[in-house]
Design an enzyme around this catalytic site. Sequence first.
Site, PDB file in Angstrom:
ATOM      1  N   SER A  72       4.310  -9.566 -16.503  1.00  0.00           N
ATOM      2  CA  SER A  72       5.719  -9.455 -16.879  1.00  0.00           C
ATOM      3  C   SER A  72       6.496 -10.720 -16.512  1.00  0.00           C
ATOM      4  CB  SER A  72       6.319  -8.252 -16.145  1.00  0.00           C
ATOM      5  OG  SER A  72       7.690  -8.159 -16.422  1.00  0.00           O
ATOM      6  N   CYS A 118      11.174  -6.542  -7.619  1.00  0.00           N
ATOM      7  CA  CYS A 118      11.729  -7.865  -7.928  1.00  0.00           C
ATOM      8  C   CYS A 118      12.581  -8.344  -6.750  1.00  0.00           C
ATOM      9  CB  CYS A 118      12.590  -7.815  -9.182  1.00  0.00           C
ATOM     10  SG  CYS A 118      13.365  -9.404  -9.529  1.00  0.00           S
ATOM     11  N   ASN A 131       3.533  -8.406  -6.552  1.00  0.00           N
ATOM     12  CA  ASN A 131       4.673  -9.152  -7.077  1.00  0.00           C
ATOM     13  C   ASN A 131       4.845 -10.416  -6.214  1.00  0.00           C
ATOM     14  OD1 ASN A 131       7.120  -9.885  -8.379  1.00  0.00           O
ATOM     15  ND2 ASN A 131       7.645  -7.724  -8.673  1.00  0.00           N
ATOM     16  N   GLY A 160      -1.553 -12.660  -8.739  1.00  0.00           N
ATOM     17  CA  GLY A 160      -0.988 -13.557  -7.733  1.00  0.00           C
ATOM     18  C   GLY A 160      -1.778 -14.853  -7.700  1.00  0.00           C
ATOM     19  N   GLY A 195       0.008 -14.717 -14.514  1.00  0.00           N
ATOM     20  CA  GLY A 195       1.456 -14.925 -14.552  1.00  0.00           C
ATOM     21  C   GLY A 195       1.840 -16.370 -14.748  1.00  0.00           C
TER      22      GLY A 195
END
Lengths: 258, 303
Positions: free
Chosen positions: B21, B130, B192, B243, B265
């Site tokens: 995302s 987030c 995240n 990650g 990502g």
Amino acid sequence: MKQIFAKIVNLANLGNSIYRLTFEAPEIANTVAPGQFINIRISDDSYPLLRRPFSVYNKVGDKLQILFNAVGRGTAIISKRKEGDSLDIIGPLGNSFSLTGDFENTLLVGGGMGVASLPLLYSEIQVNKIPVTIFVGARNKESLILDYLQNVSCATDDGSDGYKGNVVSLVEQYLNKNDIIKPKIFACGPPPMLRAISKLADKYNILCEVSIESAMACGIGICQGCPVERIGTTNKYSLVCKDGPIFESNTINYVLHG
Amino acid sequence: MVDTTVNIGSLKLKNPVVVASGTFGYGDEVLDLVNVSLLGGIVTKSLTLKPRDGNPPPRIVETASGMLNSIGLANIGVKKFIEDKIHLLRKLDTSIIVNIAGNTIEEYEELIILLEDHAGIDAYEINVSCPNVKEGGLAFGTKCDTTAEITRRVRKLTKKPIIVKLTPNVTRIAEFAVAVEGEGADAVSVINTLVGLTVDVKTQKPKLSTVTGGLSGPAIKPVALAKVYEVYKSVKIPIIGLGGIMNWSDAVEFMLVGARAVQVGTANFIDPAVGLKIADGIEQYCADRKLAQVVDLVGALKI
């Protein structure tokens, strides 16, 4: 927009730490428009990690050129590349300067490495036979890069060449001394210069487009990392990479960006 | 021939490589550069109930082998997503995982209710982690009971797979994984970004407008691997590891420590087609080792 591997054909040191890199990129050269940029992968290593955006300085046949000042880690690495090396490039990216609209004369204004946006635009203006006057500013004579430009009025901070002072003051002096009918300014340079040229354009009620620089991660509109705050637009922010890098000067919030 | 498919709950991915995302837009920006149908899946940019402008610039700073971002969930909002984007995503021959983020727990529910009416969504990823927004975000994801409650409430609203994206910015991430597994989550995304800060010594100011931001890229890979390993020992549901994955070898590391799929990502910013290369690399790695299926890699770490 394409991702290509481009062969370096020339890397020239133009003095100080300024370099002009020439590489074969027919897929991009065929479609690039003045003001657009490319995003170059620095190396396969993870530091520096991100690509670096560069204005397309000029195109010579199937070849493209960029101009850069080797001051950071990324540009220092590029300055050590060799002829025959391959560069991973994505481009052409972003929007372009607009040569349509209600104007009859053009003023091109470049400050520092901002001059890199001008040659391609200058060529296009010549093709369209529009009257043009060019102003370039730099710290000193050694930092002035005037290749591919003609009849340039120069300004240097130390007065070693041309007008002593900043290039925006030189443009204002020119406007005061000459009766220019319906001019449009195209400017690229550091943020304080763009803010000053924007104020000048407002003062003289002149159309003005500026090329904005920003740190970017992707260069293609997916990371949302390069916003510029706008005035008088529906959205608060635009992306420099995708919506820009060219904007009408009076739509930028220079409190944040100048 | 290696069987590259992996199951995340009822979701069958054609291969274990999904783009993360916020690093692939809504899937339509990169169609010039990438054959997205060769990806295992796309996780769309976080959607919120209302459009968000995001944080003021500067939003991005490069750091040693990484980047620090403070985008602030800039997105077009769920309404415009449904109007402008979902029809295109529906046409893509890859799994579509829609990431959602709420300012309140109720907003997560509303988002699911609105999205459930529309075909083309294969699963939801719940963003409770987030670090760059004032409301919701990390404030939710660092509270185990809140993370569990969000999972419980969205679980009731959909039969589609629910994937909860966990933050590493907690003392023990496995507790959160166990909690969401208990509430019916089908999978967890681990991890995240890590909260980070960088300073300009010339101006003595932070380099990001929001002072702190989310650190991603190769710099965080060892941390992410450790978190995946910790979670793998604690839950039975699939883990999607992410990650700092830059290449197939990184991805294989994640699978060996317990990830059934991986998300790519930051690497997409550097090479938008990197996900395809990673998928090919994983398959080749399995073929070289005569593994019949890529899931044979999951948790195959030798200690």
